[in-house]
Design an enzyme around this catalytic site. Structure first.
Site, PDB file in Angstrom:
ATOM      1  N   ARG A  91       0.871  -1.084   0.046  1.00 22.84           N
ATOM      2  CA  ARG A  91      -0.116   0.171   0.007  1.00 22.84           C
ATOM      3  C   ARG A  91       0.856   1.538  -0.055  1.00 22.84           C
ATOM      4  NH1 ARG A  91      -2.434  -3.488  -0.552  1.00 22.84           N
ATOM      5  NH2 ARG A  91      -2.672  -2.858  -2.515  1.00 22.84           N
ATOM      6  N   LEU A  93       1.393   4.831   1.261  1.00 21.81           N
ATOM      7  CA  LEU A  93       0.929   5.431   2.709  1.00 21.81           C
ATOM      8  C   LEU A  93       1.037   6.922   2.432  1.00 21.81           C
ATOM      9  CD1 LEU A  93       3.166   3.214   4.958  1.00 21.81           C
ATOM     10  CD2 LEU A  93       0.672   3.253   4.791  1.00 21.81           C
ATOM     11  N   ASN A 107      12.238   0.520   4.116  1.00 17.43           N
ATOM     12  CA  ASN A 107      11.447  -0.139   3.200  1.00 17.43           C
ATOM     13  C   ASN A 107      12.439  -1.009   2.180  1.00 17.43           C
ATOM     14  OD1 ASN A 107       9.090  -1.053   1.283  1.00 17.43           O
ATOM     15  ND2 ASN A 107      10.007   0.556  -0.265  1.00 17.43           N
ATOM     16  N   HIS A 109      12.974  -2.503  -1.642  1.00 15.24           N
ATOM     17  CA  HIS A 109      12.656  -2.128  -2.884  1.00 15.24           C
ATOM     18  C   HIS A 109      13.386  -3.002  -4.023  1.00 15.24           C
ATOM     19  CE1 HIS A 109      10.231  -0.483  -6.184  1.00 15.24           C
ATOM     20  NE2 HIS A 109      11.671  -0.156  -6.931  1.00 15.24           N
ATOM     21  N   LEU A 144       7.739   8.325  -3.077  1.00 19.36           N
ATOM     22  CA  LEU A 144       7.589   6.798  -3.180  1.00 19.36           C
ATOM     23  C   LEU A 144       9.078   6.488  -3.993  1.00 19.36           C
ATOM     24  CD1 LEU A 144       5.539   4.403  -3.291  1.00 19.36           C
ATOM     25  CD2 LEU A 144       5.543   4.856  -5.722  1.00 19.36           C
ATOM     26  N   ASP A 145       9.630   5.635  -3.311  1.00 20.60           N
ATOM     27  CA  ASP A 145      10.878   4.757  -3.253  1.00 20.60           C
ATOM     28  C   ASP A 145      11.833   5.571  -3.698  1.00 20.60           C
ATOM     29  OD1 ASP A 145       9.381   2.304  -3.163  1.00 20.60           O
ATOM     30  OD2 ASP A 145       9.021   2.436  -5.256  1.00 20.60           O
TER      31      ASP A 145
HETATM   32  C1  GAR Z   1       9.950  -8.342  -2.387  1.00 17.86           C
HETATM   33  O1  GAR Z   1      10.568  -8.739  -3.135  1.00 17.86           O
HETATM   34  C2  GAR Z   1       9.927  -6.980  -1.908  1.00 17.86           C
HETATM   35  O2  GAR Z   1      11.260  -6.132  -2.283  1.00 17.86           O
HETATM   36  C3  GAR Z   1       8.664  -6.493  -2.829  1.00 17.86           C
HETATM   37  O3  GAR Z   1       7.959  -7.401  -2.808  1.00 17.86           O
HETATM   38  C4  GAR Z   1       8.498  -8.753  -2.266  1.00 17.86           C
HETATM   39  C5  GAR Z   1       7.922  -9.240  -1.075  1.00 17.86           C
HETATM   40  O4  GAR Z   1       8.180 -10.398  -0.934  1.00 17.86           O
HETATM   41  N1  GAR Z   1       8.188  -5.021  -2.670  1.00 17.86           N
HETATM   42  C6  GAR Z   1       7.786  -4.391  -3.406  1.00 17.86           C
HETATM   43  O5  GAR Z   1       7.829  -4.199  -4.582  1.00 17.86           O
HETATM   44  C7  GAR Z   1       7.472  -2.941  -2.672  1.00 17.86           C
HETATM   45  N2  GAR Z   1       6.978  -1.974  -3.622  1.00 17.86           N
HETATM   46  P1  GAR Z   1       8.060 -11.120   0.627  1.00 17.86           P
HETATM   47  O6  GAR Z   1       6.765 -10.686   1.035  1.00 17.86           O
HETATM   48  O7  GAR Z   1       8.309 -12.722   0.228  1.00 17.86           O
HETATM   49  O8  GAR Z   1       9.066 -10.429   1.436  1.00 17.86           O
END
Ligand code: GAR
Length: 194
Positions: A91, A93, A107, A109, A144-145
């Protein structure tokens, strides 16, 4: 010890890596895993690790981000975290929510930021013909990011890669990078006794 809340939306593999790292003389301990989806695979994993779990179901607050964030905030404040780790929390925020945790929210990414902010990072890295890809842990800011980078890990992109093979190579690095950055971050903030 510093108290760490981990926010998840999905399988929670980064959450598991973080929780498993917080043992021994690590300066932090997990105080809460918070999911925004009652079906998130990470919920059972967190329970199995003995970490308190809460769910704030985003569908209970459809179309009402303020209400969703108020429920998140209540749940988080009850757990009194010093540090919040977003770990596959999908989500966006609001600036107001983020400001309350500014400098204390991390976070992960799945790209080498500032490249490929947002979604579908692996497909975009492949389409762009990148020779290298990876992951980034950064402080969460309103943009964001785009918050300050705390650490990155790199992987090669191979000729035969698909989204899935590249994602798996990056994810393995996420599981190393995030715990390493969290430990350094928690130590840096651990100025007082306890
Ligand atoms: C991970 O690759 C993380 O970097 C990404 O989601 C995946 C979660 O995997 N995050 C994003 O894309 C954030 N925008 P997990 O639930 O197994 O940790």
């Amino acid at each position: 010890a510093r108290r760490v809340a981990i926010l998840i939306s999905g399988s929670g593999s980064n959450m598991v890596a973080l929780v498993e790292s917080m043992t021994g003389d690590h300066p932090a301990r997990p105080c809460l895993v918070l999911a925004d989806d009652p079906h998130a695979g990470g919920i059972a994993k967190a329970r199995a690790l003995g970490v308190p779990v809460a769910v704030v179901d985003r569908r209970d607050h459809a179309g009402d981000r303020a209400g969703f964030e108020a429920a998140l905030l209540d749940t988080l404040e009850a757990a009194q975290p010093d540090i919040i780790c977003l770990a596959g929390f999908m989500r966006i925020l609001s600036p107001g929510f983020i400001r309350q945790w500014e400098g204390r929210m991390l976070n992960i990414h799945p790209s080498l930021l500032p490249k490929f902010r947002g979604l579908d990072t692996h497909a975009r890295a492949l389409a762009a013909g990148e020779a290298e890809h990876g992951c980034t842990v950064h402080l969460v800011t309103e943009d964001l990011d785009a918050g300050p980078v705390l650490g990155q890990a790199r992987v090669p992109v191979l000729a035969e890669d698909t989204d899935a093979t590249l994602a798996a190579r990056v994810l393995a690095q996420e599981h190393r990078l995030y715990p390493a950055v969290l430990e350094r971050f928690a130590r840096g903030r651990c100025t007082g006794p306890g």
